[in-house]
Write a protein that holds these residues in place. Sequence first.
Motif, PDB file in Angstrom:
ATOM      1  N   LEU A 436       0.829  -1.213   0.000  1.00 32.75           N
ATOM      2  CA  LEU A 436       0.000   0.000   0.000  1.00 32.75           C
ATOM      3  C   LEU A 436       0.859   1.256   0.000  1.00 32.75           C
ATOM      4  O   LEU A 436       0.589   2.216  -0.737  1.00 32.75           O
ATOM      5  CB  LEU A 436      -0.934  -0.005   1.205  1.00 32.75           C
ATOM      6  N   ARG A 437       1.902   1.266   0.833  1.00 28.25           N
ATOM      7  CA  ARG A 437       2.772   2.450   0.890  1.00 28.25           C
ATOM      8  C   ARG A 437       3.478   2.661  -0.459  1.00 28.25           C
ATOM      9  O   ARG A 437       3.621   3.799  -0.919  1.00 28.25           O
ATOM     10  CB  ARG A 437       3.798   2.289   2.014  1.00 28.25           C
ATOM     11  N   HIS A 438       3.926   1.567  -1.062  1.00 25.24           N
ATOM     12  CA  HIS A 438       4.621   1.703  -2.341  1.00 25.24           C
ATOM     13  C   HIS A 438       3.682   2.254  -3.410  1.00 25.24           C
ATOM     14  O   HIS A 438       4.080   3.083  -4.245  1.00 25.24           O
ATOM     15  CB  HIS A 438       5.176   0.351  -2.798  1.00 25.24           C
ATOM     16  N   LEU A 439       2.440   1.806  -3.405  1.00 22.44           N
ATOM     17  CA  LEU A 439       1.481   2.273  -4.404  1.00 22.44           C
ATOM     18  C   LEU A 439       1.222   3.772  -4.287  1.00 22.44           C
ATOM     19  O   LEU A 439       1.204   4.489  -5.294  1.00 22.44           O
ATOM     20  CB  LEU A 439       0.173   1.488  -4.282  1.00 22.44           C
ATOM     21  N   VAL A 440       1.028   4.251  -3.067  1.00 18.69           N
ATOM     22  CA  VAL A 440       0.791   5.700  -2.923  1.00 18.69           C
ATOM     23  C   VAL A 440       2.085   6.483  -3.152  1.00 18.69           C
ATOM     24  O   VAL A 440       2.048   7.630  -3.624  1.00 18.69           O
ATOM     25  CB  VAL A 440       0.163   6.034  -1.553  1.00 18.69           C
ATOM     26  N   ASP A 441       3.242   5.883  -2.823  1.00 20.91           N
ATOM     27  CA  ASP A 441       4.523   6.528  -3.154  1.00 20.91           C
ATOM     28  C   ASP A 441       4.648   6.738  -4.656  1.00 20.91           C
ATOM     29  O   ASP A 441       5.304   7.686  -5.112  1.00 20.91           O
ATOM     30  CB  ASP A 441       5.697   5.679  -2.660  1.00 20.91           C
ATOM     31  N   SER A 442       4.032   5.855  -5.439  1.00 17.91           N
ATOM     32  CA  SER A 442       4.095   5.927  -6.902  1.00 17.91           C
ATOM     33  C   SER A 442       3.023   6.849  -7.479  1.00 17.91           C
ATOM     34  O   SER A 442       2.840   6.902  -8.691  1.00 17.91           O
ATOM     35  CB  SER A 442       3.936   4.525  -7.502  1.00 17.91           C
ATOM     36  N   ASN A 443       2.305   7.560  -6.588  1.00 16.56           N
ATOM     37  CA  ASN A 443       1.242   8.501  -6.986  1.00 16.56           C
ATOM     38  C   ASN A 443       0.000   7.808  -7.536  1.00 16.56           C
ATOM     39  O   ASN A 443      -0.825   8.444  -8.206  1.00 16.56           O
ATOM     40  CB  ASN A 443       1.758   9.515  -8.020  1.00 16.56           C
ATOM     41  N   ALA A 444      -0.120   6.498  -7.290  1.00 17.98           N
ATOM     42  CA  ALA A 444      -1.346   5.798  -7.673  1.00 17.98           C
ATOM     43  C   ALA A 444      -2.408   6.042  -6.605  1.00 17.98           C
ATOM     44  O   ALA A 444      -2.118   6.523  -5.494  1.00 17.98           O
ATOM     45  CB  ALA A 444      -1.078   4.308  -7.822  1.00 17.98           C
ATOM     46  N   ARG A 445      -3.636   5.724  -6.934  1.00 18.61           N
ATOM     47  CA  ARG A 445      -4.728   5.726  -5.956  1.00 18.61           C
ATOM     48  C   ARG A 445      -5.031   4.265  -5.661  1.00 18.61           C
ATOM     49  O   ARG A 445      -5.082   3.431  -6.565  1.00 18.61           O
ATOM     50  CB  ARG A 445      -5.971   6.418  -6.515  1.00 18.61           C
ATOM     51  N   VAL A 446      -5.246   3.952  -4.379  1.00 19.32           N
ATOM     52  CA  VAL A 446      -5.421   2.562  -3.989  1.00 19.32           C
ATOM     53  C   VAL A 446      -6.517   2.433  -2.955  1.00 19.32           C
ATOM     54  O   VAL A 446      -6.641   3.263  -2.038  1.00 19.32           O
ATOM     55  CB  VAL A 446      -4.095   1.956  -3.456  1.00 19.32           C
ATOM     56  N   VAL A 447      -7.338   1.407  -3.127  1.00 19.30           N
ATOM     57  CA  VAL A 447      -8.399   1.092  -2.174  1.00 19.30           C
ATOM     58  C   VAL A 447      -8.301  -0.393  -1.870  1.00 19.30           C
ATOM     59  O   VAL A 447      -8.134  -1.214  -2.773  1.00 19.30           O
ATOM     60  CB  VAL A 447      -9.794   1.407  -2.743  1.00 19.30           C
ATOM     61  N   THR A 448      -8.391  -0.740  -0.586  1.00 16.80           N
ATOM     62  CA  THR A 448      -8.343  -2.153  -0.206  1.00 16.80           C
ATOM     63  C   THR A 448      -9.367  -2.443   0.873  1.00 16.80           C
ATOM     64  O   THR A 448      -9.737  -1.560   1.662  1.00 16.80           O
ATOM     65  CB  THR A 448      -6.951  -2.555   0.291  1.00 16.80           C
ATOM     66  N   THR A 449      -9.857  -3.663   0.878  1.00 21.08           N
ATOM     67  CA  THR A 449     -10.662  -4.147   2.001  1.00 21.08           C
ATOM     68  C   THR A 449      -9.757  -5.003   2.869  1.00 21.08           C
ATOM     69  O   THR A 449      -8.815  -5.632   2.377  1.00 21.08           O
ATOM     70  CB  THR A 449     -11.855  -4.991   1.513  1.00 21.08           C
ATOM     71  N   THR A 450     -10.026  -5.036   4.152  1.00 19.86           N
ATOM     72  CA  THR A 450      -9.162  -5.823   5.033  1.00 19.86           C
ATOM     73  C   THR A 450      -9.856  -6.167   6.344  1.00 19.86           C
ATOM     74  O   THR A 450     -10.783  -5.478   6.783  1.00 19.86           O
ATOM     75  CB  THR A 450      -7.853  -5.064   5.338  1.00 19.86           C
ATOM     76  N   HIS A 451      -9.377  -7.258   6.951  1.00 22.86           N
ATOM     77  CA  HIS A 451      -9.729  -7.601   8.334  1.00 22.86           C
ATOM     78  C   HIS A 451      -8.483  -7.538   9.222  1.00 22.86           C
ATOM     79  O   HIS A 451      -8.567  -7.817  10.419  1.00 22.86           O
ATOM     80  CB  HIS A 451     -10.338  -9.008   8.391  1.00 22.86           C
ATOM     81  N   TYR A 452      -7.326  -7.204   8.634  1.00 25.85           N
ATOM     82  CA  TYR A 452      -6.087  -7.124   9.403  1.00 25.85           C
ATOM     83  C   TYR A 452      -6.126  -5.915  10.344  1.00 25.85           C
ATOM     84  O   TYR A 452      -6.313  -4.777   9.900  1.00 25.85           O
ATOM     85  CB  TYR A 452      -4.878  -6.994   8.480  1.00 25.85           C
ATOM     86  N   SER A 453      -5.907  -6.173  11.632  1.00 28.69           N
ATOM     87  CA  SER A 453      -5.887  -5.071  12.602  1.00 28.69           C
ATOM     88  C   SER A 453      -4.771  -4.087  12.300  1.00 28.69           C
ATOM     89  O   SER A 453      -4.922  -2.868  12.482  1.00 28.69           O
ATOM     90  CB  SER A 453      -5.719  -5.636  14.026  1.00 28.69           C
ATOM     91  N   GLU A 454      -3.619  -4.616  11.831  1.00 28.95           N
ATOM     92  CA  GLU A 454      -2.484  -3.735  11.547  1.00 28.95           C
ATOM     93  C   GLU A 454      -2.818  -2.735  10.442  1.00 28.95           C
ATOM     94  O   GLU A 454      -2.398  -1.571  10.505  1.00 28.95           O
ATOM     95  CB  GLU A 454      -1.258  -4.563  11.140  1.00 28.95           C
ATOM     96  N   LEU A 455      -3.568  -3.170   9.451  1.00 31.69           N
ATOM     97  CA  LEU A 455      -3.926  -2.257   8.367  1.00 31.69           C
ATOM     98  C   LEU A 455      -5.011  -1.272   8.799  1.00 31.69           C
ATOM     99  O   LEU A 455      -5.068  -0.140   8.312  1.00 31.69           O
ATOM    100  CB  LEU A 455      -4.421  -3.041   7.151  1.00 31.69           C
TER     101      LEU A 455
END
Length: 498
Positions: A436-455
């Motif tokens: 996720l960090r790499h994608l936004v570093d690349s100026n992309a837009r990103v959306v994800t679903t998750t159940h991970y507490s860390e995310l």
Amino acid sequence: MTSLEQQSLLSLDWPKILEALSQEAHSLRGQALARDLVLLDDLEAIQDNFEIIQELWNLSNVGEHIPTGGSVDIRQALDTAKKGRALDLEDIYACTECLVSLAKLQAWIAGHAEQSPRLEIRSQTLEVDHSLKKTLVDSFEEPGVLSERCYPKLKRLRQEIIDRKIQIQRTLSRLIQEPRIRDVLQDQFVTTRGDRSVLPIRASAKRIGIGIVHDSSASGETVFIEPNEVVELQNQKKVAELSLIQEEHKIRQQLSNALGEAHGTISNSLDVAWELDLLAARLSLGQKLNASIPEVRCQGIIELQQARHPLLVLAEGTVVPNGLKLDESHPGLILTGPNAGGKTVALKTLALAALFVRASIPFPARAGLRIDLFDVVIADIGDAQAIADGLSTFSAHIKTLKSSLDLAKRGTLVLLDELAVGTDPSQGAALAEVVLRHLVDSNARVVTTTHYSELKTLPARDARFQSAAVSFSKGRPTYNLKMGETGLSHAFSIARTM
């Protein structure tokens, strides 16, 4: 379009959207273009399409609808005519109807030029040879029948054929009653052999000079004779029929030559008509979806209020609308909440919004929406396991992630359902965060679903991400998405309802 994007479109039910679009087109060619719609990556072309759709929408609100029906695909007939061959009457009549429909469309656009200036500009190359159209229209008195008023020689030849048929029938009817014929008739009727009217005579009488023998029955007991009294009449009828065929061929050749000379103009005008049919289909689908025309730019912003998944709207079920947002300050969005709560639907809604813009289709959301142009839309939704390729669920997702990272740049929208699942949760969460960090570093837009507490805590640690949660009430998901909130998975509550 990359193979990854094509895979994304399939996973997003895009073919169903295109099929719905095709059903709104009025011409068969427009329907085919809708099913094979090419997604645009030209901002000005998209904005111009939406401006024309808005003009058509305004006109439809006062009962004025662009007449795009009737523009059938006559290109094959035009190609044949261009080669100097004579078309059959059915093809010429189809070309006639097509020119009439093009003229009607041209007149409608001219009559509404003040209310639809963009449409008029788009239609400037729609040309109709009105002299040719009049010639074709005047040439037919009904579908597939050339006009006797326009071609008097046809009337004379047709009447001559009718007159000869009547004379032949009367003569044969009289002959049947004469004793010399009646006594040798096998049956009391007139039949035909080789387009000649004949009488069934007993074989024993074939040499008594009644006329010309044309055939005999399988048993040999009957011969079919053309009486001498009608031979000349039938010859005259045949000559008239051949003359009629030649005259019709001459006319068909003349009309075909005229169509062949106009091949380029008509083909170009048909292309314009089908393009307008596709624009009208976009409008019609948008109206069915109770959609709105978005503002479109190139800053990577999506702002939706009361957005609904298009296929759910078309299914005419109850759809819970939601607000969704991505912008320069928050290029990443993390969707949380219970299973079966609507996270994936929200994810697909965002993806479809981006695709609707590239297809120039109004999107089902409240007016005032903004959907910027993303020239690359990547989605990893569902189980991508591929047994034939030796890919497990996790490795298949990793393969897609790698491609996503390679393509990530400004103008890229990445949608990831349950990012980095299928492995050790702690390692999966760490991998997901790095991606996720790499994608936004690349100026992309990103959306994800998750159940991970860390995310779920990532927005608190990185301001570029925001969170949203589908709410849960009274032991059930409400499908209502709340921006800025983080939701629990409610695994045990969901399990109890199963």
